[in-house]
Write a protein that holds these residues in place. Structure first.
Motif, PDB file in Angstrom:
ATOM      1  N   LEU A   1     -17.293  26.544  22.546  1.00 13.62           N
ATOM      2  CA  LEU A   1     -16.716  27.134  23.749  1.00 13.62           C
ATOM      3  C   LEU A   1     -15.195  27.009  23.745  1.00 13.62           C
ATOM      4  N   VAL A   2     -14.698  25.809  23.429  1.00 19.76           N
ATOM      5  CA  VAL A   2     -13.252  25.587  23.397  1.00 19.76           C
ATOM      6  C   VAL A   2     -12.606  26.495  22.354  1.00 19.76           C
ATOM      7  N   ALA A   3     -13.215  26.556  21.172  1.00 19.00           N
ATOM      8  CA  ALA A   3     -12.643  27.375  20.098  1.00 19.00           C
ATOM      9  C   ALA A   3     -12.639  28.843  20.475  1.00 19.00           C
ATOM     10  N   ASP A   4     -13.735  29.307  21.049  1.00 19.27           N
ATOM     11  CA  ASP A   4     -13.848  30.714  21.402  1.00 19.27           C
ATOM     12  C   ASP A   4     -12.783  31.113  22.429  1.00 19.27           C
ATOM     13  N   LEU A   5     -12.655  30.321  23.477  1.00 22.36           N
ATOM     14  CA  LEU A   5     -11.665  30.632  24.503  1.00 22.36           C
ATOM     15  C   LEU A   5     -10.240  30.536  23.965  1.00 22.36           C
ATOM     16  N   SER A   6     -10.011  29.576  23.065  1.00 26.23           N
ATOM     17  CA  SER A   6      -8.650  29.374  22.557  1.00 26.23           C
ATOM     18  C   SER A   6      -8.207  30.461  21.592  1.00 26.23           C
ATOM     19  N   GLN A   7      -9.132  31.339  21.192  1.00 23.75           N
ATOM     20  CA  GLN A   7      -8.733  32.474  20.361  1.00 23.75           C
ATOM     21  C   GLN A   7      -7.822  33.435  21.124  1.00 23.75           C
ATOM     22  N   LEU A   8      -8.002  33.477  22.445  1.00 27.61           N
ATOM     23  CA  LEU A   8      -7.311  34.476  23.252  1.00 27.61           C
ATOM     24  C   LEU A   8      -6.258  33.875  24.172  1.00 27.61           C
ATOM     25  N   MET A   9      -6.501  32.654  24.639  1.00 28.23           N
ATOM     26  CA  MET A   9      -5.602  32.063  25.636  1.00 28.23           C
ATOM     27  C   MET A   9      -5.329  30.608  25.297  1.00 28.23           C
ATOM     28  N   THR A  10      -4.202  30.117  25.761  1.00 23.11           N
ATOM     29  CA  THR A  10      -3.905  28.702  25.611  1.00 23.11           C
ATOM     30  C   THR A  10      -4.594  27.937  26.734  1.00 23.11           C
ATOM     31  N   LEU A  11      -5.387  26.972  26.346  1.00 20.24           N
ATOM     32  CA  LEU A  11      -5.999  26.072  27.315  1.00 20.24           C
ATOM     33  C   LEU A  11      -5.013  24.946  27.582  1.00 20.24           C
ATOM     34  N   GLU A  12      -4.708  24.722  28.845  1.00 19.78           N
ATOM     35  CA  GLU A  12      -3.690  23.748  29.235  1.00 19.78           C
ATOM     36  C   GLU A  12      -4.338  22.454  29.704  1.00 19.78           C
ATOM     37  N   PRO A  13      -3.584  21.339  29.606  1.00 19.07           N
ATOM     38  CA  PRO A  13      -4.119  20.069  30.116  1.00 19.07           C
ATOM     39  C   PRO A  13      -4.551  20.214  31.577  1.00 19.07           C
ATOM     40  N   GLY A  14      -5.735  19.722  31.869  1.00 18.43           N
ATOM     41  CA  GLY A  14      -6.276  19.809  33.216  1.00 18.43           C
ATOM     42  C   GLY A  14      -7.172  20.999  33.449  1.00 18.43           C
ATOM     43  N   ASP A  15      -7.117  22.020  32.577  1.00 20.49           N
ATOM     44  CA  ASP A  15      -8.035  23.149  32.716  1.00 20.49           C
ATOM     45  C   ASP A  15      -9.476  22.658  32.609  1.00 20.49           C
ATOM     46  N   VAL A  16     -10.368  23.345  33.287  1.00 17.21           N
ATOM     47  CA  VAL A  16     -11.770  22.940  33.335  1.00 17.21           C
ATOM     48  C   VAL A  16     -12.647  24.054  32.780  1.00 17.21           C
ATOM     49  N   ILE A  17     -13.598  23.688  31.940  1.00 18.65           N
ATOM     50  CA  ILE A  17     -14.623  24.610  31.459  1.00 18.65           C
ATOM     51  C   ILE A  17     -15.964  24.142  32.008  1.00 18.65           C
ATOM     52  N   LEU A  18     -16.608  24.993  32.792  1.00 14.08           N
ATOM     53  CA  LEU A  18     -17.959  24.718  33.280  1.00 14.08           C
ATOM     54  C   LEU A  18     -18.935  25.247  32.238  1.00 14.08           C
ATOM     55  N   THR A  19     -19.830  24.396  31.757  1.00 13.94           N
ATOM     56  CA  THR A  19     -20.552  24.658  30.514  1.00 13.94           C
ATOM     57  C   THR A  19     -21.962  25.194  30.689  1.00 13.94           C
ATOM     58  N   GLY A  20     -22.309  25.644  31.891  1.00  8.15           N
ATOM     59  CA  GLY A  20     -23.629  26.214  32.102  1.00  8.15           C
ATOM     60  C   GLY A  20     -24.576  25.239  32.777  1.00  8.15           C
ATOM     61  N   THR A  21     -25.662  25.778  33.305  1.00  8.91           N
ATOM     62  CA  THR A  21     -26.619  24.969  34.061  1.00  8.91           C
ATOM     63  C   THR A  21     -27.998  25.078  33.445  1.00  8.91           C
ATOM     64  N   PRO A  22     -28.787  24.007  33.448  1.00  9.49           N
ATOM     65  CA  PRO A  22     -30.163  24.096  32.962  1.00  9.49           C
ATOM     66  C   PRO A  22     -31.068  24.765  33.989  1.00  9.49           C
ATOM     67  N   ALA A  23     -32.317  24.954  33.638  1.00  8.44           N
ATOM     68  CA  ALA A  23     -33.288  25.542  34.560  1.00  8.44           C
ATOM     69  C   ALA A  23     -33.411  24.672  35.813  1.00  8.44           C
ATOM     70  N   GLY A  24     -33.806  25.304  36.911  1.00  2.96           N
ATOM     71  CA  GLY A  24     -34.054  24.553  38.134  1.00  2.96           C
ATOM     72  C   GLY A  24     -33.100  24.849  39.266  1.00  2.96           C
ATOM     73  N   SER A  25     -32.060  25.649  39.015  1.00  2.00           N
ATOM     74  CA  SER A  25     -31.148  26.034  40.089  1.00  2.00           C
ATOM     75  C   SER A  25     -31.919  26.761  41.176  1.00  2.00           C
ATOM     76  N   SER A  26     -31.534  26.514  42.435  1.00  4.00           N
ATOM     77  CA  SER A  26     -32.220  27.175  43.536  1.00  4.00           C
ATOM     78  C   SER A  26     -31.301  27.238  44.748  1.00  4.00           C
ATOM     79  N   VAL A  27     -31.884  27.570  45.905  1.00  4.37           N
ATOM     80  CA  VAL A  27     -31.129  27.869  47.118  1.00  4.37           C
ATOM     81  C   VAL A  27     -31.054  26.650  48.026  1.00  4.37           C
ATOM     82  N   THR A  28     -29.924  26.503  48.700  1.00  2.00           N
ATOM     83  CA  THR A  28     -29.744  25.430  49.673  1.00  2.00           C
ATOM     84  C   THR A  28     -29.783  25.988  51.098  1.00  2.00           C
ATOM     85  N   GLN A  29     -30.080  25.097  52.025  1.00  5.99           N
ATOM     86  CA  GLN A  29     -30.090  25.429  53.448  1.00  5.99           C
ATOM     87  C   GLN A  29     -29.124  24.482  54.163  1.00  5.99           C
ATOM     88  N   PRO A  30     -28.581  24.904  55.305  1.00  7.93           N
ATOM     89  CA  PRO A  30     -27.756  23.980  56.087  1.00  7.93           C
ATOM     90  C   PRO A  30     -28.502  22.680  56.371  1.00  7.93           C
TER      91      PRO A  30
END
Length: 477
Positions: free
Chosen positions: A158-187
């Motif tokens: 992921l880091v290599a792929d993104l860095s082909q096009l843009m400079t990743l700066e200190p503090g930048d965040v990459i969210l790496t995906g979620t496993p199965a089980g995501s669902s809806v929340t209620q108040p």
């Protein structure tokens, strides 16, 4: 542990866990991304408002990578070194606005507070990138759990792929995906996410990232697309709990090891499955039994322009051998094409180090003498010295393939010995092996009787009289 600063960029991966890809019904060949604004960050969780007039605010527990140095044009092998730490993230999304975004996720995932991070950062130097875990709890119930050995695209890629096009700066965040089980929340719901490294010294953890969902009171105005939902959005937002998966237990492995593939084949044939043998291949270790669940890799015929885009770098072949796990069998579709190698000594060694149970390809093998000297059994159509690009393009992984005339799906059980290779549907394994064990007991009795001079007529197969004698013989064992 250290504090989290406000990132300049937040880049999120669409699909990256195999469990989530299976839930979605699609497996991407390469990673794809979207941006989230830094204003969406909530550094320690807290409260998150579900906007008035909406119903589908969904959570996604994720591992967040924090970039530690300016990074441009690095390789996948160098990518992890650019990460200073990891922490927990919750990639909240509002499905009610997906149609308005048309794939950009600007409003559906860009709201204030939609990216909680923290509370603590695990130093990257203290953990292995393939041994991290992310878990999510909804109102105290564990609803998501994923290990990074289940990733389609490792962190370094992921880091290599993104860095082909843009400079990743200190503090930048990459969210790496979620496993199965995501669902809806209620108040009123409480969502908690934690990232840890359970096998690392001290089992470092990010701590629990806690978010409480509240009900918004300010309606959307008439100067933009308003929230809307349909049955498809509801279905995707709520998701479905992952089906309880088949597990090839040690007990089942032992039972499968105790019977011959010939016996298993006859039991499968009794159930109408005549096309479950992988044919025409030779094993480097014919005396070794291969038992494991299938992981799959597909090659397509070589086309020069496609090889230029898919043949180099961290391609599907390398990803497959890097990710095959303990007790799994990597099964390769090469269309029976023997005029090129589909695996060589380095990749075979990688599979062995990972603990894989075997390699099966209906194509050629390079470096056969070295591969044959390894402990891991490798079935192939024969040796060939040529490199991959002569005949094949590595295309995709973990999908239904054809190998040696048989259809193989990820998770199928592969059993092989000197007689050949079988593909057993997971739902049939327990009954097939139980009946195979009983069949071999009967055949042991029949062989004993024949050795004692009995005629095979009425004995093979047993008539009623011989079945009575067999029952008596069992009581003496």
């Amino acid at each position: 542990m250290s504090a989290i600063s406000l990132p300049g960029k937040i880049i999120a991966v669409h699909l990256n866990y195999r469990s989530r890809a299976a839930q979605r019904g699609r497996t991407p060949a390469q990673p794809s991304y979207f941006f989230k604004p830094s204003s969406s960050v909530a550094a320690t969780g807290g409260e998150l408002e579900r906007p008035a007039g909406t119903e589908l605010l969904a959570f996604e527990g994720e591992i967040a990578l924090i970039i530690g140095r300016p990074t441009r044009r690095v390789t996948p092998e160098e990518g992890w070194a650019a990460v200073s730490g990891v922490t927990a993230a919750n990639d909240f999304g509002l499905y009610d606005l997906r149609a308005a975004d048309k794939g950009s996720n600007v409003r559906s995932k860009g709201g204030d507070g939609f990216t909680p991070l923290g509370p603590d950062v695990i130093p990257a130097a203290s953990v292995r990138p393939d041994a991290l875990r992310v878990r999510t709890w909804l109102n105290g119930e564990l609803v998501q759990e994923g290990m990074t050995d289940d990733l389609l695209f490792p962190f370094g890629q992921l880091v290599a792929d993104l860095s082909q096009l843009m400079t990743l700066e200190p503090g930048d965040v990459i969210l790496t995906g979620t496993p199965a089980g995501s669902s809806v929340t209620q108040p009123g719901d409480i969502v908690e996410v934690e990232v840890d490294a359970p096998t690392a010294p001290g089992a470092p953890t990010s701590g629990r990232l806690v978010t409480r969902i509240t009900e918004g009171s300010v309606p959307f105005g008439d100067f933009g697309t308003k929230p809307s939902v349909d049955d498809l959005q509801r279905s995707e937002a709520w998701g479905t709990p992952p089906e309880p998966g088949f597990t090839l237990t040690d007990e089942l492995r032992a039972k499968l090891a105790s019977v011959a593939t010939a016996t298993l084949s006859s039991q499968l044939r009794k159930r109408g499955l005549n096309n479950v043998s992988i044919d025409g291949l030779t094993s480097t270790r014919p005396q070794a039994k291969v038992i494991g669940t299938a992981r799959t890799l597909r090659f397509v015929p070589n086309r020069e322009d496609l090889f230029a885009t898919h043949g180099g770098g961290y391609n599907a072949q390398k990803r497959a051998f890097d990710s095959v796990g303990a007790g799994e069998v990597l099964v390769i579709e090469a269309r029976g094409e023997r005029g090129s190698g589909t695996v060589g000594d380095v990749l075979a060694l990688r599979a062995q180090v990972n603990g894989a149970a075997g390699i099966v390809t209906d194509g050629g093998v390079r470096d056969l003498a070295v591969v044959a000297a390894l402990d891991i059994p490798t079935y192939s159509a024969g040796p060939h010295p040529a490199v991959l690009g002569r005949k094949h393009v590595p295309w995709d992984t973990d999908l239904t393939i054809s190998c040696g005339g048989a259809t193989v799906q990820p998770g199928d059980v592969i059993v092989g010995d000197a007689d050949g290779l079988l593909v057993i549907p997971p739902s049939l394994v327990e009954e097939v092996v139980a009946d195979a064990i009983e069949q071999e007991r009967e055949e042991e009795f029949i062989a004993e009787m024949v050795a004692a001079g009995e005629r095979v007529d009425g004995l093979f197969p047993m008539n009623a009289a011989w079945k009575e004698r067999y029952a008596a013989w069992l009581t003496q064992r």
